[in-house]
Design a protein around this motif. Structure first.
Motif, mmCIF file in Angstrom:
data_model
loop_
_atom_site.group_PDB
_atom_site.id
_atom_site.type_symbol
_atom_site.label_atom_id
_atom_site.label_comp_id
_atom_site.label_asym_id
_atom_site.label_seq_id
_atom_site.Cartn_x
_atom_site.Cartn_y
_atom_site.Cartn_z
ATOM 1 N N ASP A 85 22.201 3.218 5.892
ATOM 2 C CA ASP A 85 23.546 2.167 6.294
ATOM 3 C C ASP A 85 24.251 1.874 5.298
ATOM 4 O O ASP A 85 25.917 2.083 5.159
ATOM 5 N N PHE A 86 23.708 1.211 4.083
ATOM 6 C CA PHE A 86 24.668 0.807 3.174
ATOM 7 C C PHE A 86 24.212 1.858 1.405
ATOM 8 O O PHE A 86 22.751 0.791 1.343
ATOM 9 N N ILE A 87 24.942 1.455 0.655
ATOM 10 C CA ILE A 87 24.659 1.151 -0.517
ATOM 11 C C ILE A 87 24.963 -0.028 -0.950
ATOM 12 O O ILE A 87 26.200 -0.167 -1.100
ATOM 13 N N SER A 88 23.792 -1.073 -2.150
ATOM 14 C CA SER A 88 24.881 -2.114 -2.182
ATOM 15 C C SER A 88 25.991 -2.012 -3.988
ATOM 16 O O SER A 88 25.329 -0.892 -4.371
ATOM 17 N N CYS A 89 26.760 -2.948 -4.072
ATOM 18 C CA CYS A 89 26.912 -2.957 -5.514
ATOM 19 C C CYS A 89 27.018 -4.526 -5.751
ATOM 20 O O CYS A 89 26.860 -5.552 -5.158
ATOM 21 N N HIS A 90 26.632 -4.752 -6.900
ATOM 22 C CA HIS A 90 26.558 -5.923 -7.602
ATOM 23 C C HIS A 90 27.776 -5.785 -8.900
ATOM 24 O O HIS A 90 27.691 -5.000 -10.104
ATOM 25 N N ALA A 91 28.569 -6.826 -9.005
ATOM 26 C CA ALA A 91 28.771 -7.675 -10.048
ATOM 27 C C ALA A 91 29.622 -8.698 -10.596
ATOM 28 O O ALA A 91 29.995 -9.286 -9.146
ATOM 29 N N TYR A 92 29.386 -9.396 -11.651
ATOM 30 C CA TYR A 92 29.428 -10.863 -12.240
ATOM 31 C C TYR A 92 30.433 -10.514 -13.058
ATOM 32 O O TYR A 92 30.781 -9.527 -14.106
ATOM 33 N N TYR A 93 32.111 -11.295 -13.983
ATOM 34 C CA TYR A 93 32.507 -11.531 -14.510
ATOM 35 C C TYR A 93 32.469 -12.333 -15.558
ATOM 36 O O TYR A 93 32.708 -13.514 -14.496
ATOM 37 N N GLU A 94 32.875 -12.972 -16.884
ATOM 38 C CA GLU A 94 33.263 -13.894 -17.349
ATOM 39 C C GLU A 94 34.480 -13.398 -17.939
ATOM 40 O O GLU A 94 34.513 -12.259 -18.568
ATOM 41 N N GLU A 95 35.030 -14.467 -18.724
ATOM 42 C CA GLU A 95 36.383 -14.845 -20.108
ATOM 43 C C GLU A 95 35.210 -14.361 -21.579
ATOM 44 O O GLU A 95 34.254 -14.949 -21.162
ATOM 45 N N HIS A 96 35.900 -13.454 -21.927
ATOM 46 C CA HIS A 96 35.128 -13.073 -23.378
ATOM 47 C C HIS A 96 35.998 -13.524 -24.411
ATOM 48 O O HIS A 96 37.266 -12.770 -24.105
ATOM 49 N N ASP A 97 36.326 -13.704 -25.559
ATOM 50 C CA ASP A 97 36.492 -14.035 -26.875
ATOM 51 C C ASP A 97 37.827 -15.189 -26.192
ATOM 52 O O ASP A 97 39.223 -14.041 -27.376
ATOM 53 N N GLY A 98 38.020 -15.557 -25.738
ATOM 54 C CA GLY A 98 39.289 -16.483 -25.222
ATOM 55 C C GLY A 98 40.360 -15.281 -24.944
ATOM 56 O O GLY A 98 41.352 -15.170 -24.399
ATOM 57 N N ASP A 99 40.153 -13.760 -24.069
ATOM 58 C CA ASP A 99 40.858 -13.330 -23.322
ATOM 59 C C ASP A 99 40.979 -13.420 -21.732
ATOM 60 O O ASP A 99 40.240 -12.746 -20.759
ATOM 61 N N LEU A 100 42.141 -14.440 -21.371
ATOM 62 C CA LEU A 100 42.962 -14.467 -20.736
ATOM 63 C C LEU A 100 42.823 -13.628 -20.062
ATOM 64 O O LEU A 100 42.185 -13.300 -18.491
ATOM 65 N N GLY A 101 43.704 -13.024 -20.370
ATOM 66 C CA GLY A 101 43.989 -11.958 -19.839
ATOM 67 C C GLY A 101 43.649 -10.939 -18.629
ATOM 68 O O GLY A 101 43.895 -10.372 -17.363
ATOM 69 N N SER A 102 43.014 -10.116 -19.578
ATOM 70 C CA SER A 102 41.858 -9.304 -19.548
ATOM 71 C C SER A 102 40.606 -9.391 -18.110
ATOM 72 O O SER A 102 40.153 -8.887 -17.059
ATOM 73 N N PHE A 103 40.637 -11.427 -18.503
ATOM 74 C CA PHE A 103 39.434 -11.737 -17.506
ATOM 75 C C PHE A 103 40.713 -12.134 -16.107
ATOM 76 O O PHE A 103 39.264 -11.560 -15.104
ATOM 77 N N LEU A 104 41.818 -12.323 -15.622
ATOM 78 C CA LEU A 104 42.060 -12.113 -14.602
ATOM 79 C C LEU A 104 42.386 -11.166 -13.920
ATOM 80 O O LEU A 104 42.355 -11.669 -12.771
ATOM 81 N N ALA A 105 41.688 -10.177 -14.417
ATOM 82 C CA ALA A 105 42.526 -8.593 -14.167
ATOM 83 C C ALA A 105 40.975 -8.547 -14.027
ATOM 84 O O ALA A 105 40.569 -6.444 -13.586
ATOM 85 N N SER A 106 40.199 -8.487 -13.934
ATOM 86 C CA SER A 106 38.322 -8.994 -13.188
ATOM 87 C C SER A 106 37.956 -7.886 -12.177
ATOM 88 O O SER A 106 37.757 -6.148 -12.102
ATOM 89 N N ASP A 107 39.376 -7.916 -11.293
ATOM 90 C CA ASP A 107 39.325 -6.827 -10.395
ATOM 91 C C ASP A 107 39.627 -5.640 -10.488
ATOM 92 O O ASP A 107 39.212 -4.902 -9.502
ATOM 93 N N THR A 108 40.016 -5.597 -11.504
ATOM 94 C CA THR A 108 40.794 -3.830 -11.550
ATOM 95 C C THR A 108 39.189 -2.948 -11.778
ATOM 96 O O THR A 108 38.438 -1.626 -11.459
#
Ligand code: AHR
Length: 498
Positions: A237-260
């Motif tokens: 019925d389903f296919i799974s997705c797994h995703a984890y995010y973290e801030e890299h090298d002080g790049d807060l702007g990219s981290f906050l946009a992880s949902d992209t």
């Protein structure tokens, strides 16, 4: 001052809010089970050894389903080790986390805990070191009423009623070379198909999840889903997705946009699944179970390495989340909701201590991490239908994703009113969000809360558990309807008819 607009119209819906979006995950990993949900010597422990303080927080979090017992752990797990008299249960090496598993908690305890927490159990099967026979045995043990060897064993072990588990994961992250019993897509697809076929002979109504990719950056991403679904399309019925995010090298702007990245992941898997369906000339639609998602500082775990001496319930993956983590987390949750037409189940990884919204001290206190709040508020207030909203927002430049809107939002609408969930990712100032609610008729703001802090790296601790929490947002105007969202903030705006 940044300005953005969101238009709400109940004529444009995505799908009903799915309660299973608010699932979580309990793995035999670190202190998630032992000194997390289970600690018989704890002052709040109940007769079964479960921590009442954690049960209370789990209910407050608003969790719907809980995936168990792994994760990487499940790919070497023998479920039979965790049943029957506790003093006779074997201790085993857990290769996934280089720990010793005492097996004091197994499937019967877990289901009992689920009943107390008011959540639906979701069971993962070992398709790493084991296969079809062991999956069928566990299914019979759990779900068959009685009158067979394994169902009678469950009854003898104290569970008269069948566990009635509906959702089953056919293995875990089988695309990952770190997984015990890792397989190629074709090998896994065949095993998953034959396991599913056999399980459906027992109960055609089971809901089965095939393993998708462990992240969208896996070298096999896309091809893995296509090959696995070619083998399993009509059986799962389903296919799974797994995703984890973290801030890299002080790049807060990219981290906050992880949902992209999460949106790219979902859209790609939906396209791949539909492509396979079209080639197979099938009318069936495969949904996504996003059954591991979170902020996780994986780089810190890799630097520290696994323990060398096979400890019992060591401190592993105990990330302490700050405000920016919670805002990023809120953005991920918004994305899951925005895709409710195809993401019909999800599991926050994990529930207690291990990359978790709930933290505990052994023998001591339990408290809410920053990420607890976006989850609890969304689970509580998202109801009815998810509205299709497209905020008109200023953009900002990110290293990882190019231009990204400052505001990321979703809204739900139902009998209980309309609620907007929004993050402001602006790092340099507040944003005025105008709400065009003309299509809803006369409405007023019943409640507006915001979670922010002058220090985006502020955290909650056992001594200061409420440093970062939602507070009433005083900056609400009614004509026109406008709410001021502080920089780097998580916001909930509830509208009702006057
Ligand atoms: O949630 C932690 C781990 O992340 C899980 O065990 C595994 O499935 C994933 O890689």
């Amino acid at each position: 001052m940044h300005q953005a607009t969101i238009t709400l119209d109940p004529a444009f819906t995505v799908a009903p809010v799915r309660r299973r979006t608010f699932g979580a995950f309990v793995e035999h990993l670190g202190r998630c089970v032992y000194t997390g949900i289970y600690e018989p010597d704890h002052p709040t422990a109940d007769d079964d050894g479960f921590r009442r303080d954690v049960l209370d927080l789990t209910r407050e979090l608003g969790v719907s389903t809980v995936r168990y017992p792994g994760g990487n752990f499940v790919s070497g797990y023998r479920w039979e080790d965790g049943i029957g008299p506790k003093e006779q249960r074997p201790r085993r090496l857990d290769l996934a986390w280089h720990s010793t598993e005492t097996n004091e908690v197994g499937v019967d305890e877990f289901v009992r805990w689920c009943r107390k927490a008011g959540v639906e159990p979701m069971m993962a099967l070992n398709l790493g070191t084991r296969g079809i026979a062991e999956a069928l045995d566990l299914l019979e043990y759990c779900n068959h009423p009685s009158g067979t060897a394994l169902s009678d064993l469950r009854v003898a072990n104290g569970a008269k009623e069948p566990h009635g588990i509906r959702m089953w994961c056919l293995g875990n992250e089988m695309d990952g070379p770190w997984q015990t019993g890792h397989k190629t897509a074709r090998e896994y697809g065949r095993l998953a198909a034959e396991t599913a076929r056999a399980m459906r002979m027992v109960d055609p109504a089971l809901e089965l999840v095939a393993c998708g990719s462990s992240s969208s950056s896996m070298p096999t991403f896309g091809a893995w889903e296509a090959e696995v679904l070619e083998e399993t399309y009509e059986l799962v019925d389903f296919i799974s997705c797994h995703a984890y995010y973290e801030e890299h090298d002080g790049d807060l702007g990219s981290f906050l946009a992880s949902d992209t990245d999460m949106q790219y992941f979902i859209s790609s898997v939906v396209a791949t699944a539909d492509h396979v369906g079209a080639r197979l000339k099938s009318r069936k639609r495969i949904d996504i179970s996003f059954d591991e998602w979170n902020v996780w500082y994986q780089s810190r775990f890799k630097d520290a390495g696994a323990p060398e001496d096979w400890p019992v319930a060591p401190r592993l993956l105990e990330d302490h989340y700050h405000l920016a983590d919670a805002v990023t987390f809120g953005g991920l949750l918004i994305t899951l909701l925005r895709n409710s037409d195809r993401v019909t189940a999800a599991s926050l990884a994990q529930l207690v201590n291990v990359i978790a919204p709930i933290m505990t001290e052994p023998g001591g206190r339990a408290w809410r991490q920053t990420t607890f709040h976006p989850f609890a508020q969304t689970s509580r207030y998202a109801s009815g239908d998810v509205l299709r909203v497209e905020p008109v927002s200023p953009l900002y430049e990110t290293k990882a994703y190019g231009e990204v809107p400052l505001v990321h939002a979703v809204a739900t609408h139902g009998e209980d009113g309309t609620t907007i969930f929004a993050v402001n990712r602006s790092m340099d100032g507040p944003l005025s969000l105008e709400i065009d609610a003309r299509a809803l008729g006369a409405v007023r703001v019943a409640e507006a809360t915001t979670m922010t802090d002058p220090d985006v790296y502020a955290r909650n601790t056992a001594d200061e558990p409420d440093r970062v929490a939602p507070r009433p947002n005083p900056d609400v105007e009614h004509e026109p309807l406008r709410v001021l969202l502080p920089p780097v903030s998580w916001n909930v705006i509830r509208l009702t008819t006057p």
